[in-house]
Design a protein around this motif. Structure first.
Motif, PDB file in Angstrom:
ATOM      1  N   UNK A  45       0.840  -1.191   0.000  1.00 61.86           N
ATOM      2  CA  UNK A  45       0.000   0.000   0.000  1.00 61.86           C
ATOM      3  C   UNK A  45       0.876   1.243   0.000  1.00 61.86           C
ATOM      4  N   UNK A  46       0.480   2.252  -0.785  1.00 55.29           N
ATOM      5  CA  UNK A  46       1.285   3.453  -0.902  1.00 55.29           C
ATOM      6  C   UNK A  46       0.443   4.711  -0.715  1.00 55.29           C
ATOM      7  N   UNK A  47       1.116   5.756  -0.305  1.00 49.00           N
ATOM      8  CA  UNK A  47       0.496   7.053  -0.092  1.00 49.00           C
ATOM      9  C   UNK A  47       0.085   7.672  -1.418  1.00 49.00           C
ATOM     10  N   UNK A  48      -1.087   8.320  -1.422  1.00 44.96           N
ATOM     11  CA  UNK A  48      -1.559   9.025  -2.608  1.00 44.96           C
ATOM     12  C   UNK A  48      -1.713  10.513  -2.330  1.00 44.96           C
ATOM     13  N   UNK A  49      -2.490  10.851  -1.292  1.00 38.93           N
ATOM     14  CA  UNK A  49      -2.758  12.262  -1.010  1.00 38.93           C
ATOM     15  C   UNK A  49      -3.171  12.420   0.443  1.00 38.93           C
ATOM     16  N   UNK A  50      -2.972  13.630   0.973  1.00 36.05           N
ATOM     17  CA  UNK A  50      -3.348  13.914   2.343  1.00 36.05           C
ATOM     18  C   UNK A  50      -3.847  15.340   2.454  1.00 36.05           C
ATOM     19  N   UNK A  51      -4.696  15.558   3.460  1.00 35.65           N
ATOM     20  CA  UNK A  51      -5.257  16.895   3.676  1.00 35.65           C
ATOM     21  C   UNK A  51      -5.433  17.127   5.163  1.00 35.65           C
ATOM     22  N   UNK A  52      -5.165  18.341   5.589  1.00 32.93           N
ATOM     23  CA  UNK A  52      -5.331  18.688   6.991  1.00 32.93           C
ATOM     24  C   UNK A  52      -6.800  18.925   7.319  1.00 32.93           C
ATOM     25  N   UNK A  53      -7.080  19.031   8.599  1.00 38.36           N
ATOM     26  CA  UNK A  53      -8.474  19.221   9.043  1.00 38.36           C
ATOM     27  C   UNK A  53      -9.078  20.496   8.448  1.00 38.36           C
ATOM     28  N   UNK A  54      -8.293  21.551   8.391  1.00 33.81           N
ATOM     29  CA  UNK A  54      -8.807  22.828   7.917  1.00 33.81           C
ATOM     30  C   UNK A  54      -8.659  23.011   6.413  1.00 33.81           C
ATOM     31  N   UNK A 103      -2.273  18.747  11.346  1.00 33.56           N
ATOM     32  CA  UNK A 103      -1.475  18.837  10.130  1.00 33.56           C
ATOM     33  C   UNK A 103      -1.935  17.850   9.089  1.00 33.56           C
ATOM     34  N   UNK A 104      -0.980  17.413   8.240  1.00 33.99           N
ATOM     35  CA  UNK A 104      -1.276  16.347   7.294  1.00 33.99           C
ATOM     36  C   UNK A 104      -0.202  15.277   7.452  1.00 33.99           C
ATOM     37  N   UNK A 105      -0.524  14.080   7.051  1.00 35.43           N
ATOM     38  CA  UNK A 105       0.332  12.933   7.336  1.00 35.43           C
ATOM     39  C   UNK A 105       0.421  12.046   6.101  1.00 35.43           C
ATOM     40  N   UNK A 106       1.624  11.563   5.808  1.00 32.10           N
ATOM     41  CA  UNK A 106       1.811  10.804   4.580  1.00 32.10           C
ATOM     42  C   UNK A 106       2.266   9.371   4.813  1.00 32.10           C
TER      43      UNK A 106
END
Length: 124
Positions: A45-54, A103-106
């Motif tokens: 499994x690999x990272x694609x995209x991330x977004x913070x709460x705000x 924040x965001x996490x990858x």
């Protein structure tokens, strides 16, 4: 209990578009960062995209940058992954993930909550 449900996967021709959705319980979205990962057959499994709460911070893997867009609607408890210019190598099961944080996490290990996944198949 945290629950995440993905939808929107399917079969699409190369060059086409799809939009994935991930809806979570109200508990999930309050102050949680969200991410999308994918797993192709025979691969990790690999990272694609991330977004913070705000939504003020986003990040993408190099392989999807410029083609995919992550966004969220906190009022609807939903995070989206808009995918354009799809390629055969985008074929995978796509998972959304959540974790508390501003924040965001990858990294996969940084997420504690996962959906069941939705299949995306791109035909060439």
């Amino acid at each position: 209990q945290v629950q995440l449900v993905e939808s929107g996967g399917g079969l699409v021709q190369a060059g086409g578009s799809l939009r994935l959705s991930c809806t979570g319980s109200k508990y999930t979205f309050s102050g949680y960062a969200m991410g999308w990962f994918r797993q192709a057959p025979g691969k990790e499994r690999e990272f694609v995209a991330a977004i913070s709460w705000s939504s003020d911070q986003t990040d993408y893997s190099d392989s999807v940058k410029g083609r995919f867009t992550i966004s969220r609607d906190n009022a609807k408890n939903t995070v989206y992954l808009q995918m354009k210019s799809l390629k055969s190598e985008d074929t995978a099961v796509y998972y959304c993930a959540a974790r508390a944080g501003s924040g965001y996490y990858i990294q996969e290990y940084e997420y504690g909550h996962w959906g069941q996944g939705t299949q995306v198949t791109v035909s060439s």
